[in-house]
Design a protein around this motif. Structure first.
Motif, PDB file in Angstrom:
ATOM      1  N   ILE A 408      -7.106  -4.356   9.945  1.00 56.04           N
ATOM      2  CA  ILE A 408      -6.403  -3.084   9.734  1.00 56.04           C
ATOM      3  C   ILE A 408      -7.046  -2.363   8.553  1.00 56.04           C
ATOM      4  CG2 ILE A 408      -4.627  -4.188   8.280  1.00 56.04           C
ATOM      5  CD1 ILE A 408      -2.655  -2.049   9.393  1.00 56.04           C
ATOM      6  N   ALA A 409      -7.351  -1.103   8.735  1.00 55.88           N
ATOM      7  CA  ALA A 409      -7.961  -0.273   7.687  1.00 55.88           C
ATOM      8  C   ALA A 409      -6.963   0.813   7.265  1.00 55.88           C
ATOM      9  CB  ALA A 409      -9.247   0.366   8.194  1.00 55.88           C
ATOM     10  N   ASN A 410      -6.751   0.922   5.961  1.00 54.73           N
ATOM     11  CA  ASN A 410      -5.804   1.913   5.418  1.00 54.73           C
ATOM     12  C   ASN A 410      -6.541   3.225   5.170  1.00 54.73           C
ATOM     13  OD1 ASN A 410      -3.745   3.298   4.227  1.00 54.73           O
ATOM     14  ND2 ASN A 410      -3.464   1.901   2.508  1.00 54.73           N
ATOM     15  N   GLU A 411      -6.110   4.293   5.837  1.00 53.46           N
ATOM     16  CA  GLU A 411      -6.705   5.618   5.665  1.00 53.46           C
ATOM     17  C   GLU A 411      -5.691   6.649   5.150  1.00 53.46           C
ATOM     18  OE1 GLU A 411      -8.639   6.925   9.164  1.00 53.46           O
ATOM     19  OE2 GLU A 411     -10.136   5.303   9.146  1.00 53.46           O
ATOM     20  N   GLY A 412      -4.502   6.186   4.780  1.00 54.65           N
ATOM     21  CA  GLY A 412      -3.484   7.096   4.241  1.00 54.65           C
ATOM     22  C   GLY A 412      -3.418   7.058   2.737  1.00 54.65           C
ATOM     23  N   ARG A 413      -2.470   7.786   2.175  1.00 57.28           N
ATOM     24  CA  ARG A 413      -2.320   7.835   0.727  1.00 57.28           C
ATOM     25  C   ARG A 413      -1.551   6.628   0.194  1.00 57.28           C
ATOM     26  NH1 ARG A 413      -0.648  14.173  -0.438  1.00 57.28           N
ATOM     27  NH2 ARG A 413      -2.582  15.126   0.378  1.00 57.28           N
ATOM     28  N   ARG A 414      -0.560   6.177   0.928  1.00 56.82           N
ATOM     29  CA  ARG A 414       0.280   5.080   0.456  1.00 56.82           C
ATOM     30  C   ARG A 414      -0.328   3.746   0.875  1.00 56.82           C
ATOM     31  NH1 ARG A 414       5.232   6.597  -1.387  1.00 56.82           N
ATOM     32  NH2 ARG A 414       5.754   8.807  -1.107  1.00 56.82           N
ATOM     33  N   PRO A 415      -0.055   2.689   0.113  1.00 53.77           N
ATOM     34  CA  PRO A 415      -0.613   1.365   0.469  1.00 53.77           C
ATOM     35  C   PRO A 415       0.116   0.751   1.658  1.00 53.77           C
ATOM     36  CG  PRO A 415       0.763   1.195  -1.482  1.00 53.77           C
ATOM     37  CD  PRO A 415       0.672   2.658  -1.168  1.00 53.77           C
ATOM     38  N   ILE A 416      -0.602  -0.145   2.354  1.00 55.13           N
ATOM     39  CA  ILE A 416      -0.032  -0.923   3.452  1.00 55.13           C
ATOM     40  C   ILE A 416       0.063  -2.377   2.982  1.00 55.13           C
ATOM     41  CG2 ILE A 416      -0.346  -1.709   5.830  1.00 55.13           C
ATOM     42  CD1 ILE A 416      -1.930   0.837   6.373  1.00 55.13           C
ATOM     43  N   TYR A 417       1.254  -2.943   3.160  1.00 57.12           N
ATOM     44  CA  TYR A 417       1.478  -4.327   2.701  1.00 57.12           C
ATOM     45  C   TYR A 417       1.348  -5.265   3.900  1.00 57.12           C
ATOM     46  CZ  TYR A 417       3.230  -2.234  -1.596  1.00 57.12           C
ATOM     47  OH  TYR A 417       3.350  -1.522  -2.776  1.00 57.12           O
ATOM     48  N   ILE A 418       0.416  -6.255   3.769  1.00 57.15           N
ATOM     49  CA  ILE A 418       0.208  -7.287   4.781  1.00 57.15           C
ATOM     50  C   ILE A 418       0.638  -8.613   4.184  1.00 57.15           C
ATOM     51  CG2 ILE A 418      -1.437  -8.388   6.355  1.00 57.15           C
ATOM     52  CD1 ILE A 418      -1.058  -5.387   6.825  1.00 57.15           C
ATOM     53  N   ASP A 419       1.748  -9.123   4.687  1.00 59.65           N
ATOM     54  CA  ASP A 419       2.337 -10.368   4.159  1.00 59.65           C
ATOM     55  C   ASP A 419       2.570 -10.261   2.662  1.00 59.65           C
ATOM     56  OD1 ASP A 419       2.326 -11.552   6.670  1.00 59.65           O
ATOM     57  OD2 ASP A 419       0.287 -12.275   6.412  1.00 59.65           O
ATOM     58  N   GLY A 420       2.990  -9.085   2.202  1.00 60.66           N
ATOM     59  CA  GLY A 420       3.305  -8.873   0.791  1.00 60.66           C
ATOM     60  C   GLY A 420       2.131  -8.475  -0.056  1.00 60.66           C
ATOM     61  N   ARG A 421       0.937  -8.438   0.490  1.00 62.02           N
ATOM     62  CA  ARG A 421      -0.245  -8.075  -0.283  1.00 62.02           C
ATOM     63  C   ARG A 421      -0.594  -6.612   0.007  1.00 62.02           C
ATOM     64  NH1 ARG A 421      -4.170 -13.346   0.808  1.00 62.02           N
ATOM     65  NH2 ARG A 421      -2.766 -14.912  -0.143  1.00 62.02           N
ATOM     66  N   PRO A 422      -0.773  -5.798  -1.034  1.00 57.98           N
ATOM     67  CA  PRO A 422      -1.070  -4.370  -0.799  1.00 57.98           C
ATOM     68  C   PRO A 422      -2.517  -4.164  -0.396  1.00 57.98           C
ATOM     69  CG  PRO A 422      -0.976  -4.810  -3.152  1.00 57.98           C
ATOM     70  CD  PRO A 422      -0.611  -6.111  -2.477  1.00 57.98           C
ATOM     71  N   VAL A 423      -2.685  -3.315   0.598  1.00 63.28           N
ATOM     72  CA  VAL A 423      -4.014  -2.866   1.023  1.00 63.28           C
ATOM     73  C   VAL A 423      -4.092  -1.381   0.674  1.00 63.28           C
ATOM     74  CG1 VAL A 423      -5.615  -2.630   2.939  1.00 63.28           C
ATOM     75  CG2 VAL A 423      -4.036  -4.577   2.874  1.00 63.28           C
ATOM     76  N   LEU A 424      -4.929  -1.068  -0.344  1.00 63.26           N
ATOM     77  CA  LEU A 424      -5.001   0.307  -0.832  1.00 63.26           C
ATOM     78  C   LEU A 424      -5.799   1.178   0.123  1.00 63.26           C
ATOM     79  CD1 LEU A 424      -5.572  -0.421  -4.624  1.00 63.26           C
ATOM     80  CD2 LEU A 424      -3.417  -0.008  -3.422  1.00 63.26           C
ATOM     81  N   SER A 425      -5.783   2.475  -0.155  1.00 68.42           N
ATOM     82  CA  SER A 425      -6.472   3.427   0.707  1.00 68.42           C
ATOM     83  C   SER A 425      -7.980   3.177   0.681  1.00 68.42           C
ATOM     84  CB  SER A 425      -6.173   4.855   0.224  1.00 68.42           C
ATOM     85  OG  SER A 425      -6.873   5.796   1.009  1.00 68.42           O
ATOM     86  N   GLY A 426      -8.579   3.095   1.875  1.00 68.89           N
ATOM     87  CA  GLY A 426     -10.010   2.845   1.998  1.00 68.89           C
ATOM     88  C   GLY A 426     -10.389   1.385   2.131  1.00 68.89           C
ATOM     89  N   ASN A 427      -9.413   0.470   2.094  1.00 71.07           N
ATOM     90  CA  ASN A 427      -9.691  -0.971   2.189  1.00 71.07           C
ATOM     91  C   ASN A 427      -9.280  -1.500   3.549  1.00 71.07           C
ATOM     92  OD1 ASN A 427     -10.635  -0.954  -0.441  1.00 71.07           O
ATOM     93  ND2 ASN A 427      -8.597  -1.432  -1.303  1.00 71.07           N
ATOM     94  N   LYS A 428      -9.773  -2.725   3.855  1.00 71.55           N
ATOM     95  CA  LYS A 428      -9.462  -3.391   5.119  1.00 71.55           C
ATOM     96  C   LYS A 428      -8.846  -4.754   4.823  1.00 71.55           C
ATOM     97  CE  LYS A 428     -13.318  -1.287   7.634  1.00 71.55           C
ATOM     98  NZ  LYS A 428     -14.549  -1.549   8.445  1.00 71.55           N
ATOM     99  N   TRP A 429      -8.145  -5.259   5.866  1.00 73.19           N
ATOM    100  CA  TRP A 429      -7.545  -6.596   5.734  1.00 73.19           C
ATOM    101  C   TRP A 429      -7.391  -7.201   7.120  1.00 73.19           C
ATOM    102  CZ3 TRP A 429      -7.082  -9.139   1.305  1.00 73.19           C
ATOM    103  CH2 TRP A 429      -6.379 -10.355   1.284  1.00 73.19           C
ATOM    104  N   LYS A 430      -7.555  -8.527   7.175  1.00 72.60           N
ATOM    105  CA  LYS A 430      -7.477  -9.233   8.457  1.00 72.60           C
ATOM    106  C   LYS A 430      -6.020  -9.473   8.835  1.00 72.60           C
ATOM    107  CE  LYS A 430      -8.992 -13.428  10.838  1.00 72.60           C
ATOM    108  NZ  LYS A 430      -9.682 -14.734  10.722  1.00 72.60           N
ATOM    109  N   LEU A 431      -5.746  -9.294  10.138  1.00 70.89           N
ATOM    110  CA  LEU A 431      -4.397  -9.512  10.661  1.00 70.89           C
ATOM    111  C   LEU A 431      -4.381 -10.810  11.454  1.00 70.89           C
ATOM    112  CD1 LEU A 431      -3.431  -5.933  11.925  1.00 70.89           C
ATOM    113  CD2 LEU A 431      -2.521  -7.105   9.931  1.00 70.89           C
ATOM    114  N   ASN A 432      -3.413 -11.637  11.147  1.00 67.15           N
ATOM    115  CA  ASN A 432      -3.225 -12.889  11.874  1.00 67.15           C
ATOM    116  C   ASN A 432      -2.002 -12.782  12.766  1.00 67.15           C
ATOM    117  OD1 ASN A 432      -5.454 -14.119  10.511  1.00 67.15           O
ATOM    118  ND2 ASN A 432      -4.106 -14.511   8.739  1.00 67.15           N
TER     119      ASN A 432
END
Length: 466
Positions: A408-432
């Motif tokens: 999942i790649a965050n392209e918005g202004r607000r962070p996305i939380y994956i299992d409680g970990r924030p993914v800031l704008s412009g970053n990616k994170w693996k989804l299980n």
């Protein structure tokens, strides 16, 4: 000569009289000159001097002169010299000289006094013309024509005051005064008649069409039953039968409108107003509603409204048809879910993003998350789950790689939380599998179709080996 001689005494008396006359003549000339200088010497600049006389002892001749000055100053205004006629004898030479001298010196002021300049006095005009013009300025000829027509129809000034709409707000007293002036004042009535004759024929016809209904006209209209549905032919026939009762400007349409008003206020012959109940039995709204006959409440068909409803129904059906045709193209399906049981995946669903209200099915390798608007459409509209006003229009992208991993790649202004970990704008994170995705307070569970993903991984391994 002896002192007691009468001739000597007479001569002395004559000499004394002559000396006195000369003294008086000199004094008179001085007074005349003084008054002339006062009258004509106003233009010459005078020296400032005190008007108070010096207190000193005066001689006999000065006493006489001062007495004459005081007597002349007591008389206010210009003096009018009148000729004194002596009875019996003519004027003496000294007196003639005095008259000629005084006449030559006093001619200008005498002319000014005897022939004064004419003073123009303002003559007060009578109050009646002012009252007439003021009255005409407020009462227009249209108002006079309305008043005359209304009085001829109703013969009641109170009804005229209540029922006629004039150009100004006239009181009942003003209407009465105007009516009496039109009747009994020849000036006002003549002016009003001339003004009314200058009106345009169309204006006269419009005023006559507004004439009040008389009692005879309303009596004929009240005979038509309230339950009937009269048409214009009925009122036209009524006009033809009673031409002398109705006003010449009446038409069938105007009679129909007035009949409807009479029916509305229960003034027809077959209508009667129900009296209010007396005592404690007050009729409430529910009881009155039960007493109403439903048959009488049938609404007439509104063709314009029905046409508009039919057009809107067509547009809605067309939109539904277009949405049904776009269903196969959707990459993400939204299903209502109940409970937290595992979803049943089909052969086309790669993963699912399950929320509290809806479930999003991922059927392509890449989908976009965010908030859908009229201008921009996305794959997963998070506003269906809950309030999404804090979510960006394009919040993130979920992508499946060839090795079978989801990112999942965050392209918005607000962070996305994956299992409680924030993914800031412009970053990616693996989804299980069973990862909790939180976006602006909305929580989702990411579920993976493991069977389909294992097949995809096996195919990818075969491709790498070749």
């Amino acid at each position: 000569m002896q002192a007691g001689d009468p001739l000597v005494g007479a001569s002395m008396a004559v000499a004394g009289a002559q000396s006195r006359s000369e003294d008086e003549e000199s004094l008179g000339v001085k007074d005349v000159k003084r008054t002339a200088t006062q009258a004509f010497g106003s233009g010459v600049p005078k020296r400032r001097s005190s008007s108070r006389s010096i207190k000193r002892k005066k001689f006999d001749d000065e006493l006489v002169e001062s007495s004459l000055v005081k007597s002349s100053s007591r008389v206010k205004g210009p003096q009018v010299i009148e000729p004194v006629r002596c009875s019996g004898s003519e004027l003496s030479s000294n007196e003639k000289k005095k008259v000629t001298k005084s006449g030559t010196t006093l001619t200008p002021p005498l002319a000014m006094v005897i022939n004064p300049a004419p003073i123009t006095k303002r003559v007060k005009k009578s109050k009646q013309p002012l009252h007439i013009t003021k009255d005409l300025g407020r009462w227009k000829p249209t108002d006079d024509l309305l008043l005359i027509n209304a009085v001829l129809q109703t013969t009641d000034l109170t009804s005229v005051h209540l029922g006629v709409k004039f150009s100004c707000r006239f009181t009942l007293r003003e209407i009465k005064e105007r009516w009496y002036a039109l009747l009994y004042d020849p000036v006002i009535s003549k002016l009003a008649w001339q003004a009314m004759r200058q009106l345009h024929p169309e204006a006269i016809a419009a005023i006559q069409s507004k004439a009040l209904f008389s009692q005879a006209e309303e009596a004929l209209l009240a005979k038509i039953g309230s339950t009937s549905q009269p048409k214009l032919d009925v009122f036209q026939e009524l006009l033809s039968k009673h031409p002398g009762v109705f006003h010449p400007s009446r038409t069938a349409k105007s009679l129909l409108v007035h009949w409807q008003l009479l029916k509305q206020y229960y003034l027809l012959d077959d209508q009667s107003v129900q009296p209010l109940p007396k005592g404690d039995q007050v009729l409430n709204f529910s009881d009155a509603e039960q007493m109403v006959d439903d048959v009488k409440l049938k609404e007439s068909r509104d063709e314009v409204l029905e046409h508009e409803l039919m057009i809107s129904d067509r547009h809605q059906k067309r939109e539904i048809r277009q949405l049904e045709q776009e269903l196969p193209r959707w990459q993400v399906l939204v299903d209502s879910i109940t409970g937290m049981s595992m979803p049943d995946f089909d052969n086309q669903t790669l993963a699912a993003l399950r929320g509290r209200m809806v479930r999003y099915l991922m059927r392509s390798r890449e989908i976009t998350l965010g908030r859908a608007t009229k201008d921009k459409q996305i794959d997963v509209d998070l506003s269906l789950e809950g309030p999404a006003w804090k979510i960006s229009r394009k919040q993130g992208i979920i992508k499946l790689k060839n090795n079978g991993d989801f990112f999942i790649a965050n392209e918005g202004r607000r962070p996305i939380y994956i299992d409680g970990r924030p993914v800031l704008s412009g970053n990616k994170w693996k989804l299980n599998n069973n990862s909790v995705v939180e976006i602006a307070g909305l929580r989702f569970v990411f579920l993976i179709n493991l069977e389909l993903i294992s097949l995809i991984k096996a195919e990818a391994a075969k491709m790498t080996q070749q």
